[in-house]
Design a protein around this motif. Structure first.
Motif, PDB file in Angstrom:
ATOM      1  N   LYS A  74      -5.474   3.465 -16.081  1.00  0.00           N
ATOM      2  CA  LYS A  74      -5.752   4.761 -16.692  1.00  0.00           C
ATOM      3  C   LYS A  74      -5.473   4.812 -18.192  1.00  0.00           C
ATOM      4  O   LYS A  74      -6.009   5.675 -18.890  1.00  0.00           O
ATOM      5  CB  LYS A  74      -4.986   5.864 -15.965  1.00  0.00           C
ATOM      6  CG  LYS A  74      -3.474   5.782 -16.011  1.00  0.00           C
ATOM      7  CD  LYS A  74      -2.897   6.916 -15.177  1.00  0.00           C
ATOM      8  CE  LYS A  74      -1.373   6.892 -15.178  1.00  0.00           C
ATOM      9  NZ  LYS A  74      -0.827   8.001 -14.364  1.00  0.00           N
ATOM     10  N   ALA A  75      -4.688   3.878 -18.698  1.00  0.00           N
ATOM     11  CA  ALA A  75      -4.453   3.843 -20.144  1.00  0.00           C
ATOM     12  C   ALA A  75      -5.680   3.377 -20.913  1.00  0.00           C
ATOM     13  O   ALA A  75      -5.769   3.590 -22.133  1.00  0.00           O
ATOM     14  CB  ALA A  75      -3.269   2.921 -20.456  1.00  0.00           C
ATOM     15  N   SER A  76      -6.641   2.776 -20.205  1.00  0.00           N
ATOM     16  CA  SER A  76      -7.786   2.193 -20.898  1.00  0.00           C
ATOM     17  C   SER A  76      -9.104   2.905 -20.615  1.00  0.00           C
ATOM     18  O   SER A  76     -10.165   2.400 -20.953  1.00  0.00           O
ATOM     19  CB  SER A  76      -7.923   0.713 -20.514  1.00  0.00           C
ATOM     20  OG  SER A  76      -8.099   0.575 -19.109  1.00  0.00           O
ATOM     21  N   ASN A 108      -5.554   3.649 -11.090  1.00  0.00           N
ATOM     22  CA  ASN A 108      -4.284   4.163 -11.599  1.00  0.00           C
ATOM     23  C   ASN A 108      -3.622   3.164 -12.537  1.00  0.00           C
ATOM     24  O   ASN A 108      -2.988   3.541 -13.526  1.00  0.00           O
ATOM     25  CB  ASN A 108      -3.356   4.500 -10.432  1.00  0.00           C
ATOM     26  CG  ASN A 108      -2.207   5.390 -10.832  1.00  0.00           C
ATOM     27  OD1 ASN A 108      -2.417   6.430 -11.454  1.00  0.00           O
ATOM     28  ND2 ASN A 108      -0.992   5.006 -10.476  1.00  0.00           N
ATOM     29  N   THR A 154     -11.843  11.765 -15.485  1.00  0.00           N
ATOM     30  CA  THR A 154     -11.055  12.024 -14.276  1.00  0.00           C
ATOM     31  C   THR A 154     -11.793  11.523 -13.047  1.00  0.00           C
ATOM     32  O   THR A 154     -13.007  11.730 -12.910  1.00  0.00           O
ATOM     33  CB  THR A 154     -10.772  13.529 -14.121  1.00  0.00           C
ATOM     34  OG1 THR A 154     -10.061  13.995 -15.276  1.00  0.00           O
ATOM     35  CG2 THR A 154      -9.960  13.814 -12.867  1.00  0.00           C
ATOM     36  N   LYS A 199      -6.378  10.855 -13.850  1.00  0.00           N
ATOM     37  CA  LYS A 199      -6.931  11.224 -15.157  1.00  0.00           C
ATOM     38  C   LYS A 199      -6.625  10.129 -16.162  1.00  0.00           C
ATOM     39  O   LYS A 199      -5.471   9.752 -16.352  1.00  0.00           O
ATOM     40  CB  LYS A 199      -6.350  12.557 -15.633  1.00  0.00           C
ATOM     41  CG  LYS A 199      -6.960  13.062 -16.940  1.00  0.00           C
ATOM     42  CD  LYS A 199      -6.489  14.460 -17.254  1.00  0.00           C
ATOM     43  CE  LYS A 199      -7.044  14.953 -18.587  1.00  0.00           C
ATOM     44  NZ  LYS A 199      -8.520  14.945 -18.632  1.00  0.00           N
ATOM     45  N   GLY A 200      -7.672   9.603 -16.779  1.00  0.00           N
ATOM     46  CA  GLY A 200      -7.499   8.578 -17.783  1.00  0.00           C
ATOM     47  C   GLY A 200      -6.808   9.114 -19.019  1.00  0.00           C
ATOM     48  O   GLY A 200      -6.893  10.311 -19.326  1.00  0.00           O
ATOM     49  N   ASP A 201      -6.129   8.243 -19.748  1.00  0.00           N
ATOM     50  CA  ASP A 201      -5.370   8.666 -20.928  1.00  0.00           C
ATOM     51  C   ASP A 201      -6.257   8.923 -22.144  1.00  0.00           C
ATOM     52  O   ASP A 201      -5.835   9.611 -23.083  1.00  0.00           O
ATOM     53  CB  ASP A 201      -4.327   7.596 -21.279  1.00  0.00           C
ATOM     54  CG  ASP A 201      -3.238   7.489 -20.226  1.00  0.00           C
ATOM     55  OD1 ASP A 201      -3.084   8.442 -19.426  1.00  0.00           O
ATOM     56  OD2 ASP A 201      -2.552   6.453 -20.181  1.00  0.00           O
ATOM     57  N   GLY A 247     -11.266   6.967 -20.188  1.00  0.00           N
ATOM     58  CA  GLY A 247     -11.278   8.415 -20.329  1.00  0.00           C
ATOM     59  C   GLY A 247     -12.027   9.054 -19.181  1.00  0.00           C
ATOM     60  O   GLY A 247     -12.952   8.460 -18.615  1.00  0.00           O
TER      61      GLY A 247
END
Length: 394
Positions: A124-126, A121, A130, A65-67, A128
Motif C-alpha cells: 500500500k505504500a506504493s 496490504n 482503495t 487504502k493506498g498511501d 494510490g
C-alpha cells in the motif's frame, strides 16, 4: 517493478494460502450460515491490520487504502458458502461437516482473496486508490447474497468504479485463466408446479383424473416454449429435474409435484417465456379436467462482463501469466449471483483454471469428488492483486 514485487509476495504467501484453503474446505458451511468462516476471515484481516466491517450477517468487507493520493476505488469479490453435498474424497482436508462440502470452489475463492489482501496490504505504500474486499455469503441459494449486500450498501461508501471476481474451472488447466467479454452467464428462475387431479385405482382410469398423465403432457408441451417461441439465435434452457407422484403401480395419486429451472440470456424474453409457460401449463391441466398451480421463484439475472473492463483485464492477465495461459470462453448457461453486481456497475468475472488430469483434479463443480490442483493458488492471488493495482491506474 509492480509485477515482480507481486510475484515475490505471492510466492511467499502461497503455503499459507494453501493452509487457508484446507481449513475452509474442512469446515464448510451452508449459505447464510457461514458463521465460523466469517470469523476466520475477520481474524486474518485483523491480524494484518486490514480494517473491515460485516454485513448480510456473515459477509465481510475489508478496505485497503493506498498511501499515494487517488480517489479511485475497485472491488474484489469472493463467495464463502458451501453446498449440501456429502464429500467423497479422502484428502486430509476432506469436509468434517457431514453432508456439507465446498464442491463449487468457494474455499478457493476465499483463500485466494485473503492472499490477495495480504499482497495488496504489503504494497500500500506504493499505490494510490482503495481496494474493497468483498467476502460474500449465500451465493448458492436464492435470493443470493450479492443482492442482499448490494441492498445493504456494499457498493457505496466508497463506491467502486469496477468489480472483479474469479471462479474455479476444472476444465481449464491450473496456471491458466479464461475470459469472455459481454454476456457470459445465464439468468436462472426456479419453477415449482403442482398438478392436481382425482386419484384412484389404476385399473379404473375412467373414474379418475390422472395428474401423472397431465404432468407428462405439460413437460413435453413446455419444451415447445423454447423450440417454437424463442429466437433460435438466443440460448434458452428449460429443464425439469424433480417429479414426485407418490402413487404406486396400481394407484393414481391426487397430485404431482414438478420442479425445474429456466435459463436464458435476455431479460425481455425471460419474462415472456415465464408468462407463456404458466399459461400453457394451466391451460393443459384445465383441458384435461385437472388444475395446475405454477409458481415461479425469480432467480439471478444474466451476467454481463463489461467489454472495456474485461478486455483490459484480459490484457493484464496476459501480461502477468503469459498470453499462452489466457483463453477465450464460450457462453456458460450456469448462473451466478455475481450477475447482480454486473447489472449495477462495471464488472468482470473470469475463470481460474484448477484442472490437472495427472492429479485427478478433473471432476466438475457440484460433484462429490471435486478437488483442485492447488498450483492454481500460485497464480490466483498474485493475478488478482496485479489486476487491482493496474485497474486503479498504478
Amino acid at each position: 517493478m509492480i509485477k515482480e514485487k507481486i510475484q515475490e509476495l505471492a510466492a511467499g504467501i502461497f503455503e499459507q494460502v494453501v493452509s487457508f484453503r484446507h481449513h475452509i474446505h474442512a469446515h464448510p458451511e451452508l449459505s447464510f450460515k457461514e458463521f465460523e468462516t466469517s470469523l476466520f476471515i475477520q481474524k486474518q484481516l485483523g491480524a494484518w491490520g486490514i480494517s473491515f466491517t460485516t454485513m448480510a450477517n456473515t459477509g465481510v468487507v475489508g478496505l485497503i487504502k493506498g498511501d499515494l493520493p487517488s480517489e479511485e476505488v475497485i472491488a474484489l469479490r469472493a463467495d464463502i458458502d458451501a453446498l449440501p453435498i456429502h464429500e467423497a474424497t479422502s484428502k486430509p482436508y476432506t469436509s468434517k461437516n457431514k453432508g456439507v462440502m465446498h464442491a463449487c470452489g468457494h474455499d478457493v475463492h476465499t483463500s485466494s482473496l485473503l492472499g490477495t489482501a495480504y499482497i495488496l496490504n504489503q504494497m500500500k505504500a506504493s499505490f494510490g486508490g482503495t481496494i474493497k474486499l468483498i467476502f460474500q455469503p449465500g451465493e448458492e441459494v436464492l435470493p443470493g447474497g450479492a443482492s442482499i449486500m448490494i441492498k445493504e450498501g456494499v457498493l457505496e461508501n466508497p463506491k467502486p468504479s469496477n468489480i472483479i471476481g474469479q471462479h474455479v474451472m476444472p476444465f481449464i488447466d491450473a496456471g491458466k485463466v479464461g475470459f469472455r467479454s459481454g454476456i457470459y452467464m445465464a439468468s436462472t428462475d426456479e419453477l415449482y408446479v403442482t398438478v392436481t387431479g382425482k386419484g384412484g385405482h389404476g385399473a379404473q382410469p375412467h373414474q379418475n383424473i390422472d395428474p401423472v398423465l397431465i404432468t407428462s403432457h405439460i413437460i413435453v408441451a413446455l419444451q415447445q416454449i423454447v423450440s417454437r417461441n424463442a429466437d433460435p439465435r438466443l440460448p434458452s434452457v428449460l429443464s425439469f429435474g424433480k417429479v414426485i407422484a407418490n402413487g404406486a403401480t396400481n394407484i393414481i395419486p391426487n397430485e404431482v409435484k414438478l420442479e425445474g429451472t429456466f435459463r436464458t440470456l435476455n431479460e425481455e424474453w425471460r419474462q415472456e417465456a415465464k408468462r407463456l409457460m404458466k399459461k400453457m401449463a394451466e391451460g393443459i391441466a384445465e383441458s384435461m379436467g385437472g388444475s395446475c398451480e405454477f409458481k415461479i421463484m425469480n432467480g439471478y439475472p444474466y451476467l454481463i462482463n463489461e467489454p472495456q473492463l474485461t478486455d483490459s483485464t484480459r490484457a493484464l492477465a496476459e501480461d502477468y501469466l503469459g498470453k499462452e495461459n489466457v483463453l477465450d470462453l464460450d457462453i456458460w448457461m450456469a448462473a451466478e449471483d455475481f450477475a447482480y453486481y454486473s447489472q449495477v456497475t462495471n464488472a468482470c468475472f473470469y475463470r481460474l483454471g484448477t484442472g490437472n488430469a495427472a492429479k485427478q483434479a478433473t471432476y466438475s463443480v457440484h460433484h462429490p469428488n471435486f478437488d483442485i490442483d492447488e498450483d492454481a493458488l500460485k497464480s490466483s492471488t498474485g493475478l488478482m492483486a496485479y489486476i487491482a493495482l493496474k485497474q486503479l491506474g498504478n
